[in-house]
Write a protein that holds these residues in place. Sequence first.
Motif, PDB file in Angstrom:
ATOM      1  N   GLY A 212       2.562   7.360   2.317  1.00 48.09           N
ATOM      2  CA  GLY A 212       3.563   7.519   1.620  1.00 48.09           C
ATOM      3  C   GLY A 212       4.351   6.010   1.629  1.00 48.09           C
ATOM      4  N   ALA A 213       4.688   5.790   2.893  1.00 48.61           N
ATOM      5  CA  ALA A 213       5.310   5.198   3.205  1.00 48.61           C
ATOM      6  C   ALA A 213       5.398   3.969   3.117  1.00 48.61           C
ATOM      7  N   ARG A 214       4.433   3.522   2.168  1.00 50.29           N
ATOM      8  CA  ARG A 214       4.289   1.807   2.152  1.00 50.29           C
ATOM      9  C   ARG A 214       4.999   1.647  -0.011  1.00 50.29           C
ATOM     10  N   ILE A 215       5.448   2.900  -0.187  1.00 49.49           N
ATOM     11  CA  ILE A 215       5.565   2.731  -1.864  1.00 49.49           C
ATOM     12  C   ILE A 215       6.352   2.540  -2.034  1.00 49.49           C
ATOM     13  N   PHE A 216       7.215   1.544  -1.897  1.00 50.95           N
ATOM     14  CA  PHE A 216       7.754   0.598  -1.578  1.00 50.95           C
ATOM     15  C   PHE A 216       8.030  -0.747  -1.771  1.00 50.95           C
ATOM     16  N   LYS A 217       6.670  -1.022  -1.211  1.00 48.89           N
ATOM     17  CA  LYS A 217       6.383  -2.306  -1.334  1.00 48.89           C
ATOM     18  C   LYS A 217       4.723  -3.001  -1.632  1.00 48.89           C
ATOM     19  N   GLU A 218       4.061  -2.205  -2.078  1.00 55.85           N
ATOM     20  CA  GLU A 218       3.122  -1.610  -2.771  1.00 55.85           C
ATOM     21  C   GLU A 218       1.781  -0.760  -3.375  1.00 55.85           C
ATOM     22  N   ILE A 219       2.066  -0.720  -4.116  1.00 52.63           N
ATOM     23  CA  ILE A 219       0.792   0.167  -4.899  1.00 52.63           C
ATOM     24  C   ILE A 219      -0.571   0.498  -5.810  1.00 52.63           C
ATOM     25  N   ALA A 220      -1.562   1.040  -4.623  1.00 55.01           N
ATOM     26  CA  ALA A 220      -3.199   0.519  -4.740  1.00 55.01           C
ATOM     27  C   ALA A 220      -3.158  -0.746  -4.410  1.00 55.01           C
ATOM     28  N   GLY A 221      -2.205  -1.084  -3.199  1.00 62.08           N
ATOM     29  CA  GLY A 221      -2.819  -2.676  -2.526  1.00 62.08           C
ATOM     30  C   GLY A 221      -2.176  -3.666  -3.085  1.00 62.08           C
ATOM     31  N   ARG A 222      -1.935  -3.428  -4.375  1.00 64.16           N
ATOM     32  CA  ARG A 222      -0.097  -4.387  -5.518  1.00 64.16           C
ATOM     33  C   ARG A 222       0.979  -4.575  -4.624  1.00 64.16           C
ATOM     34  N   PRO A 223       1.027  -5.372  -4.465  1.00 62.03           N
ATOM     35  CA  PRO A 223       2.079  -5.852  -3.832  1.00 62.03           C
ATOM     36  C   PRO A 223       3.337  -5.494  -5.482  1.00 62.03           C
TER      37      PRO A 223
END
Length: 394
Positions: A356-367
Amino acid sequence: MPSEAPPPLGADPQTPGASPEQQPQVPSVPGVLTPDDIVATAQSIVRQQEPSGAIPWFSPTHGVPGHVDAWNHVEAAMALRVAGLGGPARRAYEWLAGAQRPDGSWPAKWVLGEVTEPGGESNQAAYIAVGVWHELVTTGDEAFARRMWPVVRAAIEFTLGLQTRRGEILWIRHEGGEAADHALLTGCSSIYQSLRCAVALAERLGEPRPEWELAADQLGHVVAAHPEAFADKGRWSMDWYYPVLGGPVRGADADRRLAAQWDTFVVDGLGCRCVSDQPWVTAAESCELVMALDANGRRDDALALFTTVQHLRHEDGSYWTGWQFENQRHFPGDRSTYTAAAVVLAADVLEGATPGARIFKEIAGRPLGPAKVADPAACGCTLAPVANPVRTRL
């Protein structure tokens, strides 16, 4: 033979009968916070969680109880999951699902279980999509996401019922049903991220909502390109960094935006101000700025700011909400759950310990990033006139 009933939303994944889930690694920030420190901070949230599962801003302080709102409640639930406290996180989602109103919204505020502000705020309703998506990608528990899908769907439909033709989303529908006459930049920036999470969740569950994606595209464009669409709240630091944090503004535009008011809001050695005209830095705004910086590729700056704000850490792992540096005292004098949550989430963002750490960078592989306008005529980006910028369904 009938299939077994699904476990309750509040089930602890470590107990018999709960859905099997992956247990994420608890984050640490080397030289700043250990995993035990992160757990202690999350436990400070649990200590203030009400028996119902609701998470108020703070337990009664000096006889004054803190209120509950859906946005900060979801943020706290996300932090609990990051720290491995799955049972309290699920109780938080279970309470929120039970408290949702038929129109998909939640009251703006509760105090000790009583509704004190009944209007439904758009950004509060939409944020459940971020929480459910975060829980799904962190634990892999698709059964939980399916049980929460009707809650998310209703909340997003409520939110989009407040979108104007131009694309911004009005901030509240009042108790009598009338909509506010203005939109908030911070709220709409948050809703942009929420809509991206909702679109991804819908696709994951086989119920795609392309109309939600178009609504997100239009909203993101308006946030980035049409400041006239929003009420002037420029003294608040959130209006400064949230277009970056939520995703509509990234890259060179984000760097220019952050540089333009860095000296207005950031106090060397202390953190980020809450408002520009008061000598008051706050840990939550500082940690949200940390996540915005990291999302735009400025990890070194983010880490430096995260390290700076540790002066607000209490010995029990909680965090003081803020520091009034002219009077040299903690202000307003509470150790809030949303502050603790922001610290935990920022630590995870910096170190990437959980999915979940990337939730501010990408959602479902989409930046996450700037959106292409879905309807240029509606926002005035073509010569076509817009006679009435508000959707008739309002």
